[in-house]
Design a protein around this motif. Sequence first.
Motif, PDB file in Angstrom:
ATOM      1  N   ILE A 270     -46.053  19.921  73.000  1.00 16.39           N
ATOM      2  CA  ILE A 270     -45.536  18.380  73.290  1.00 16.39           C
ATOM      3  C   ILE A 270     -45.767  17.534  74.349  1.00 16.39           C
ATOM      4  O   ILE A 270     -46.417  16.326  74.143  1.00 16.39           O
TER       5      ILE A 270
ATOM      6  N   SER B 114     -44.897  11.581  67.038  1.00 17.64           N
ATOM      7  CA  SER B 114     -43.768  12.203  66.188  1.00 17.64           C
ATOM      8  C   SER B 114     -42.329  12.169  66.656  1.00 17.64           C
ATOM      9  O   SER B 114     -42.212  11.394  67.903  1.00 17.64           O
ATOM     10  N   ALA B 115     -41.380  12.526  65.930  1.00 22.65           N
ATOM     11  CA  ALA B 115     -40.109  12.125  66.267  1.00 22.65           C
ATOM     12  C   ALA B 115     -39.926  12.884  67.632  1.00 22.65           C
ATOM     13  O   ALA B 115     -38.932  12.240  68.483  1.00 22.65           O
ATOM     14  N   LYS B 116     -39.901  13.885  67.983  1.00 21.09           N
ATOM     15  CA  LYS B 116     -40.002  14.840  69.101  1.00 21.09           C
ATOM     16  C   LYS B 116     -40.570  14.050  70.410  1.00 21.09           C
ATOM     17  O   LYS B 116     -39.988  13.956  71.258  1.00 21.09           O
ATOM     18  N   GLU B 117     -41.725  13.479  70.211  1.00 24.03           N
ATOM     19  CA  GLU B 117     -42.484  12.875  71.217  1.00 24.03           C
ATOM     20  C   GLU B 117     -41.748  11.395  71.602  1.00 24.03           C
ATOM     21  O   GLU B 117     -41.259  11.176  72.661  1.00 24.03           O
TER      22      GLU B 117
ATOM     23  N   VAL C 151     -41.795  23.697  74.360  1.00 24.06           N
ATOM     24  CA  VAL C 151     -42.161  22.141  74.654  1.00 24.06           C
ATOM     25  C   VAL C 151     -43.421  21.861  75.338  1.00 24.06           C
ATOM     26  O   VAL C 151     -43.937  20.426  75.408  1.00 24.06           O
TER      27      VAL C 151
ATOM     28  N   GLN D 114     -35.527  23.466  71.948  1.00 30.27           N
ATOM     29  CA  GLN D 114     -36.504  24.570  71.804  1.00 30.27           C
ATOM     30  C   GLN D 114     -36.976  24.897  72.869  1.00 30.27           C
ATOM     31  O   GLN D 114     -37.073  23.923  73.920  1.00 30.27           O
TER      32      GLN D 114
ATOM     33  N   LEU E  86     -34.815  18.504  72.969  1.00 31.38           N
ATOM     34  CA  LEU E  86     -35.171  19.073  71.852  1.00 31.38           C
ATOM     35  C   LEU E  86     -34.592  20.168  71.244  1.00 31.38           C
ATOM     36  O   LEU E  86     -34.994  20.660  70.106  1.00 31.38           O
TER      37      LEU E  86
ATOM     38  N   SER F 298     -38.568  11.014  71.092  1.00 31.80           N
ATOM     39  CA  SER F 298     -37.435  11.322  71.745  1.00 31.80           C
ATOM     40  C   SER F 298     -37.502  11.680  73.285  1.00 31.80           C
ATOM     41  O   SER F 298     -36.479  11.120  73.943  1.00 31.80           O
ATOM     42  N   ILE F 299     -38.337  12.284  73.521  1.00 31.65           N
ATOM     43  CA  ILE F 299     -38.901  12.299  74.997  1.00 31.65           C
ATOM     44  C   ILE F 299     -38.994  10.954  75.772  1.00 31.65           C
ATOM     45  O   ILE F 299     -38.326  10.669  76.737  1.00 31.65           O
TER      46      ILE F 299
END
Length: 826
Positions: free
Chosen positions: A173, A140-143, A170, A167, A165, A145-146
């Motif tokens: 994720i 995913s986009a958040k994964e 986390v 939020q 993120l 990003s990390i």
Amino acid sequence: MFLIKESDFEERETLFAEVILPLPLALNYTYRIPFELSGQVARGKRVVLQFGKHKMYTAIIKNLTHQPPEAYEAKYIIDVVDEKPVVNERQFELWDWMSQYYLCHEGEIMNAALPSGLKLTSETMISLRPDKEIERETLSAKELSILDHLEKEGRLTMEGVMKLLGQKTVYPIVNKLLGRELLMIEEEVVTKYKPLMKAFVKLQVFYEEEGHLAELFRQLERAPKQLDALLAYLHLSRDGKSVLKSQLLETSACGASALKSLIDKEVFSIEKSAVSRLNTAEEENPLEVALTPLQHQKQEEINCFFKEGKVVLLHGVTASGKTQLYIRQIEKALQEGGQVLFLLPEIALTTQIVMRIQQYFGAQLGVYHSKFNDNERVEIWHKVADGTYRIVIGARSAVFLPFQNLSLVIVDEEHEPSYKQYDPAPRYQARDAAVFLGTLFKASVLLGSATPSIESYFNAQSGKYGLVELKERYGGSVLPTYEIVSIADEMKRKKMVSYFSSVLIERISEALENKEQIILFQNRRGYATILICATCGFAPKCIHCDVNLTLHKSSGKLHCHYCGYHQESLRHCPACGGVHIEQKGFGTERIEEELSLLFPEVSMARLDLDSTRAKNAMQQILMDFQDKKTQILIGTQMVAKGLDFDKVSLIGVISADSLFNYPDFRAFERSFQLLTQVGGRAGRRESQGNVLIQTYQPSHRILGQVVTNDYASMYEEELKERAQYHYPPFSRMLILYLRHKDVRVIEQAAHQLAQVLKQQLGDRVLGPEQPLIARVRNYYIRQIVVKVEKTAPIQKVKQTIKETIRVFTSEKAFRSVWVQVDVDPY
């Protein structure tokens, strides 16, 4: 009509969880459950949460409620770890009883009960796993990003992930990335357990039809290696089941390229599956257990007591065939669909007993003890929970396993001190915990011993337990003969050679000539007990403990057996400079060296804590002795516990006096038990064994009772003395240990606590006194003994002690004093 405020609705629907943290906390904390996790929580599941300012812990949900805590605002749990509970209702009941009976905290029990592979560690840093290919299209986009941030920066805190993120939630994720093995944990929550994955080969369904398979054989005639692989698969596969890839390659010798070609041709498919790390039998091989008429009679007596709901004490002389009776009881429990817990006092015993019982019950049998690594212990835990293992053989920690339908509990060698856990808390007695566990499941409980503990025999004599006695050895073998040799007389006549009397040397020589085996017992490990300067009397002591250092020749160093400190051996005295350093006392290492000089051609082995530190060292030593590769086995009390060797004709006790002279009210009982048990290793088949005991006190009462195998006389004598001095079984004992690094603080604290307790409990309180070892690991120790009569409400006394300690340790002057309570300190 009335209105419901949104806040009222939220409060009614919000769930709270009382959790057990792996910490010695007096009260459990309550946490709020986020709405998105409310469907995942259940009693017995693990959750990740924050405790304190920064620390993350794994906790167990004990209770769920809609009632928030009154004293503080509940924090949110972060994540739910499990799909199914890892702790069941019976385990919670056991934990509750244990915390009340042994005056310990539930967090301490959780630490002891759960394998460390099921506990998450609390840290704060994450980083990328090196050399791991990232399939970016699956993330995913958040994964992403990390991962992108970690590629640039290298490391990232969990707080940094939240900021990145934008939020707070986390953890799911991050945990997902952990599950894909894309992250390395430096300081964050990681699950230690991972299943062992192996590759399996499976024939495609198309070729399971006979016509298609025949056509495949014709096609592979020009590819002999591939044909070999196919033939090997058909030979190894049972009912079309997949075959382990490594096994197929080994059996067929086809080579990896031939197998790859068959996979490319879509003849075979490869799938990865989790497999057990444990060695289990593939099939059951039930053997007939032949009972003698006497054993049949005793079996019926056991069953009658079980029908009455009584715990049964099986008092059978050594080699009387108690194991055959155990096996019959296990068969009965399995036929009725139950599970069986078989407790042994030492890991040393599991090697032989597992081999014997596995012949009867095969893969239904699991083994559980501390020598297994984290992953193996987790697998055993799950196999007990899902019923794969219907029989578990284990040391004391096996009482914590998640049994579902326990119907039989067997405690072999129930008298053994090894069933008592001393440090760390919970300081429980596994035999007593097993009896309570049996009552929870309404299971039958069988305690077995050739030399029962005074308490268990007292319970049997008073009618609380059923008593079944087996006084004949199995198969016609007879009890060994005993010889008592006076060391003083041998020394006067100058017949002692090193630590061996002339009689013992003669008996060893006779046994070796007859191609028989020998066990020598010395209840002290190491080479020399102490070094002492012959000039000034200086003896090196541990710098952390009030004990003399023991010389170990294998390392060439002086060792402390309490804290592990060691230093180089002495060449000259640091006090007077003298060079006359003498060695006093002796242990198993010294016995082995001296005996090898007398019998240089004889193969010997040593069985003690030093020689068995490696995972499989103990098993190897015992197997070599079983296979007659070793002629003489020298050991500490490890050699006395339930071992069964058919060619052992001689047992030699090098020095019995240290057993009698130990400052403990149980010294004589333990001496009788140990000497009888070690003697029972001799002559367990056709020929009669011989036990030779060297001592300075040949007329000692206990030696006479051992020689005549007179347990009843020993029991009566001990009972009279204990009644006179108000010891168990006529009272219950608790010992309070106080520890502090400042001797003045510990003296003041011990006297004040004892004074307060005496005001509340009167003459039941004795002390404070210095224990035998008054300083360990730089902590000074004082002890207070509490004796409570059997008729008193013991739980009320314990509650008084618990509350007194709570108030005492809350005083500013004594907050740094560590107070531990040992209930039933035996």
